[in-house]
Design a protein around this motif. Sequence first.
Motif, PDB file in Angstrom:
ATOM      1  N   LEU A 115     -11.677 -16.846  45.494  1.00  0.00           N
ATOM      2  CA  LEU A 115     -10.222 -16.967  45.624  1.00  0.00           C
ATOM      3  C   LEU A 115      -9.548 -16.585  44.315  1.00  0.00           C
ATOM      4  CD1 LEU A 115     -10.035 -20.422  47.439  1.00  0.00           C
ATOM      5  CD2 LEU A 115      -9.860 -18.160  48.472  1.00  0.00           C
ATOM      6  N   SER A 116      -8.283 -16.281  44.397  1.00  0.00           N
ATOM      7  CA  SER A 116      -7.527 -15.962  43.179  1.00  0.00           C
ATOM      8  C   SER A 116      -7.399 -17.215  42.323  1.00  0.00           C
ATOM      9  CB  SER A 116      -6.129 -15.453  43.549  1.00  0.00           C
ATOM     10  OG  SER A 116      -5.342 -16.529  44.039  1.00  0.00           O
ATOM     11  N   GLU A 117      -7.125 -17.023  41.040  1.00  0.00           N
ATOM     12  CA  GLU A 117      -6.937 -18.144  40.115  1.00  0.00           C
ATOM     13  C   GLU A 117      -5.808 -19.054  40.622  1.00  0.00           C
ATOM     14  OE1 GLU A 117      -7.407 -20.771  37.093  1.00  0.00           O
ATOM     15  OE2 GLU A 117      -8.721 -19.055  37.408  1.00  0.00           O
ATOM     16  N   ASP A 118      -4.735 -18.475  41.152  1.00  0.00           N
ATOM     17  CA  ASP A 118      -3.619 -19.271  41.663  1.00  0.00           C
ATOM     18  C   ASP A 118      -4.060 -20.147  42.838  1.00  0.00           C
ATOM     19  OD1 ASP A 118      -1.883 -18.241  39.777  1.00  0.00           O
ATOM     20  OD2 ASP A 118      -1.009 -16.751  41.142  1.00  0.00           O
ATOM     21  N   ASP A 119      -4.834 -19.579  43.762  1.00  0.00           N
ATOM     22  CA  ASP A 119      -5.306 -20.360  44.902  1.00  0.00           C
ATOM     23  C   ASP A 119      -6.242 -21.476  44.444  1.00  0.00           C
ATOM     24  OD1 ASP A 119      -3.870 -18.853  46.690  1.00  0.00           O
ATOM     25  OD2 ASP A 119      -5.605 -17.784  47.521  1.00  0.00           O
ATOM     26  N   ARG A 120      -7.164 -21.150  43.544  1.00  0.00           N
ATOM     27  CA  ARG A 120      -8.092 -22.178  43.041  1.00  0.00           C
ATOM     28  C   ARG A 120      -7.325 -23.301  42.346  1.00  0.00           C
ATOM     29  NH1 ARG A 120     -11.043 -17.645  41.164  1.00  0.00           N
ATOM     30  NH2 ARG A 120     -10.500 -18.222  39.032  1.00  0.00           N
ATOM     31  N   GLU A 121      -6.329 -22.932  41.534  1.00  0.00           N
ATOM     32  CA  GLU A 121      -5.556 -23.943  40.822  1.00  0.00           C
ATOM     33  C   GLU A 121      -4.807 -24.833  41.805  1.00  0.00           C
ATOM     34  OE1 GLU A 121      -3.938 -26.183  37.734  1.00  0.00           O
ATOM     35  OE2 GLU A 121      -5.670 -24.863  37.809  1.00  0.00           O
ATOM     36  N   LEU A 122      -4.180 -24.248  42.792  1.00  0.00           N
ATOM     37  CA  LEU A 122      -3.423 -25.018  43.780  1.00  0.00           C
ATOM     38  C   LEU A 122      -4.340 -25.970  44.550  1.00  0.00           C
ATOM     39  CD1 LEU A 122      -0.547 -25.306  44.774  1.00  0.00           C
ATOM     40  CD2 LEU A 122      -0.987 -23.495  46.408  1.00  0.00           C
ATOM     41  N   LEU A 123      -5.453 -25.463  45.042  1.00  0.00           N
ATOM     42  CA  LEU A 123      -6.394 -26.304  45.770  1.00  0.00           C
ATOM     43  C   LEU A 123      -6.988 -27.379  44.869  1.00  0.00           C
ATOM     44  CD1 LEU A 123      -8.149 -23.528  47.878  1.00  0.00           C
ATOM     45  CD2 LEU A 123      -6.560 -25.276  48.722  1.00  0.00           C
ATOM     46  N   SER A 124      -7.212 -27.044  43.621  1.00  0.00           N
ATOM     47  CA  SER A 124      -7.751 -28.010  42.664  1.00  0.00           C
ATOM     48  C   SER A 124      -6.753 -29.129  42.372  1.00  0.00           C
ATOM     49  CB  SER A 124      -8.127 -27.317  41.353  1.00  0.00           C
ATOM     50  OG  SER A 124      -9.126 -26.363  41.580  1.00  0.00           O
ATOM     51  N   LEU A 125      -5.486 -28.787  42.270  1.00  0.00           N
ATOM     52  CA  LEU A 125      -4.471 -29.815  42.025  1.00  0.00           C
ATOM     53  C   LEU A 125      -4.423 -30.819  43.180  1.00  0.00           C
ATOM     54  CD1 LEU A 125      -1.572 -27.697  40.479  1.00  0.00           C
ATOM     55  CD2 LEU A 125      -2.970 -29.428  39.315  1.00  0.00           C
ATOM     56  N   VAL A 126      -4.663 -30.328  44.378  1.00  0.00           N
ATOM     57  CA  VAL A 126      -4.692 -31.214  45.538  1.00  0.00           C
ATOM     58  C   VAL A 126      -6.001 -31.997  45.560  1.00  0.00           C
ATOM     59  CG1 VAL A 126      -4.794 -31.299  48.063  1.00  0.00           C
ATOM     60  CG2 VAL A 126      -3.152 -29.799  46.928  1.00  0.00           C
ATOM     61  N   ALA A 127      -7.122 -31.284  45.454  1.00  0.00           N
ATOM     62  CA  ALA A 127      -8.434 -31.900  45.647  1.00  0.00           C
ATOM     63  C   ALA A 127      -8.878 -32.741  44.453  1.00  0.00           C
ATOM     64  CB  ALA A 127      -9.476 -30.822  45.935  1.00  0.00           C
ATOM     65  N   TRP A 128      -8.745 -32.233  43.250  1.00  0.00           N
ATOM     66  CA  TRP A 128      -9.260 -32.946  42.080  1.00  0.00           C
ATOM     67  C   TRP A 128      -8.256 -33.917  41.504  1.00  0.00           C
ATOM     68  CZ3 TRP A 128     -10.972 -27.861  39.429  1.00  0.00           C
ATOM     69  CH2 TRP A 128     -12.125 -27.381  40.053  1.00  0.00           C
ATOM     70  N   GLU A 129      -7.010 -33.466  41.411  1.00  0.00           N
ATOM     71  CA  GLU A 129      -6.003 -34.290  40.758  1.00  0.00           C
ATOM     72  C   GLU A 129      -5.311 -35.216  41.736  1.00  0.00           C
ATOM     73  OE1 GLU A 129      -6.329 -34.037  37.645  1.00  0.00           O
ATOM     74  OE2 GLU A 129      -7.410 -32.143  37.704  1.00  0.00           O
ATOM     75  N   GLY A 130      -5.447 -34.940  43.027  1.00  0.00           N
ATOM     76  CA  GLY A 130      -4.831 -35.782  44.032  1.00  0.00           C
ATOM     77  C   GLY A 130      -3.308 -35.732  44.014  1.00  0.00           C
ATOM     78  N   LEU A 131      -2.755 -34.610  43.577  1.00  0.00           N
ATOM     79  CA  LEU A 131      -1.303 -34.492  43.490  1.00  0.00           C
ATOM     80  C   LEU A 131      -0.702 -34.195  44.857  1.00  0.00           C
ATOM     81  CD1 LEU A 131      -0.790 -32.409  40.208  1.00  0.00           C
ATOM     82  CD2 LEU A 131      -0.807 -34.891  40.492  1.00  0.00           C
ATOM     83  N   GLU A 132       0.487 -34.720  45.069  1.00  0.00           N
ATOM     84  CA  GLU A 132       1.263 -34.442  46.268  1.00  0.00           C
ATOM     85  C   GLU A 132       2.036 -33.142  46.063  1.00  0.00           C
ATOM     86  OE1 GLU A 132       1.118 -36.267  49.051  1.00  0.00           O
ATOM     87  OE2 GLU A 132      -0.328 -37.594  48.079  1.00  0.00           O
ATOM     88  N   ARG A 133       2.581 -32.599  47.138  1.00  0.00           N
ATOM     89  CA  ARG A 133       3.312 -31.328  47.045  1.00  0.00           C
ATOM     90  C   ARG A 133       4.464 -31.405  46.052  1.00  0.00           C
ATOM     91  NH1 ARG A 133       3.341 -30.534  53.419  1.00  0.00           N
ATOM     92  NH2 ARG A 133       1.238 -29.756  53.653  1.00  0.00           N
ATOM     93  N   GLU A 134       5.191 -32.500  46.072  1.00  0.00           N
ATOM     94  CA  GLU A 134       6.326 -32.664  45.158  1.00  0.00           C
ATOM     95  C   GLU A 134       5.861 -32.630  43.701  1.00  0.00           C
ATOM     96  OE1 GLU A 134      10.226 -32.836  44.229  1.00  0.00           O
ATOM     97  OE2 GLU A 134       9.493 -32.849  46.283  1.00  0.00           O
ATOM     98  N   GLU A 135       4.741 -33.286  43.418  1.00  0.00           N
ATOM     99  CA  GLU A 135       4.203 -33.318  42.057  1.00  0.00           C
ATOM    100  C   GLU A 135       3.719 -31.934  41.634  1.00  0.00           C
ATOM    101  OE1 GLU A 135       2.407 -37.813  41.816  1.00  0.00           O
ATOM    102  OE2 GLU A 135       1.420 -36.395  43.176  1.00  0.00           O
TER     103      GLU A 135
END
Length: 186
Positions: A115-135
């Motif tokens: 995946l692109s760096e942007d996709d990996r970062e977005l998925l990582s923010l959800v999966a690893w950091e547990g961030l919500e969309r607003e965050e």
Amino acid sequence: MDDERSAKFEAAYNRAYGQITAYAVRRCDSPQDAADVVAETFTVAWRRVDELPEGPEATLWLYGVARKVLANHFRGDNRRRERTAELDAELADLYGHSPDSQVELDAIGRAFRSLSEDDRELLSLVAWEGLEREEIAKALGLSRNAVRIRLHRARKRLSRALASAGVHVTAESRLVPAERPLGGAL
């Protein structure tokens, strides 16, 4: 005044470019990384041209800058490797029940890294950091709607990459209990 600053930078660049490039090439894993280090070194020199010493001292100063740029480069690489390793481990937990788990885990890791760096970062923010969309929207400087759309697309691309790799995700495997570190399915 600008002509003086430009001349000072140009003299230092012409004098030290080959040496700084060789320094970076000997320390980086790839020519692209070395080129990035050299570019960042001279970018710093341009921004701080008033601090740039005259004559041969400029080369020594540039070595110091290049050393710091390399340290930042290596820290960034290490962080990226750690994030990928963490996600691989979390995916291993998620798919650990499979008899072909190691083969499947390798395929999952490859699919994620494709995946692109942007996709990996977005998925990582959800999966690893547990961030919500607003965050995530605040962290990335995007609207909540843009995050929703990009996350949807990133999940679709991951799903396609997994399917191409022969990893079949079932509705049951997507359900992740709240107490798991992933915090939710990708």
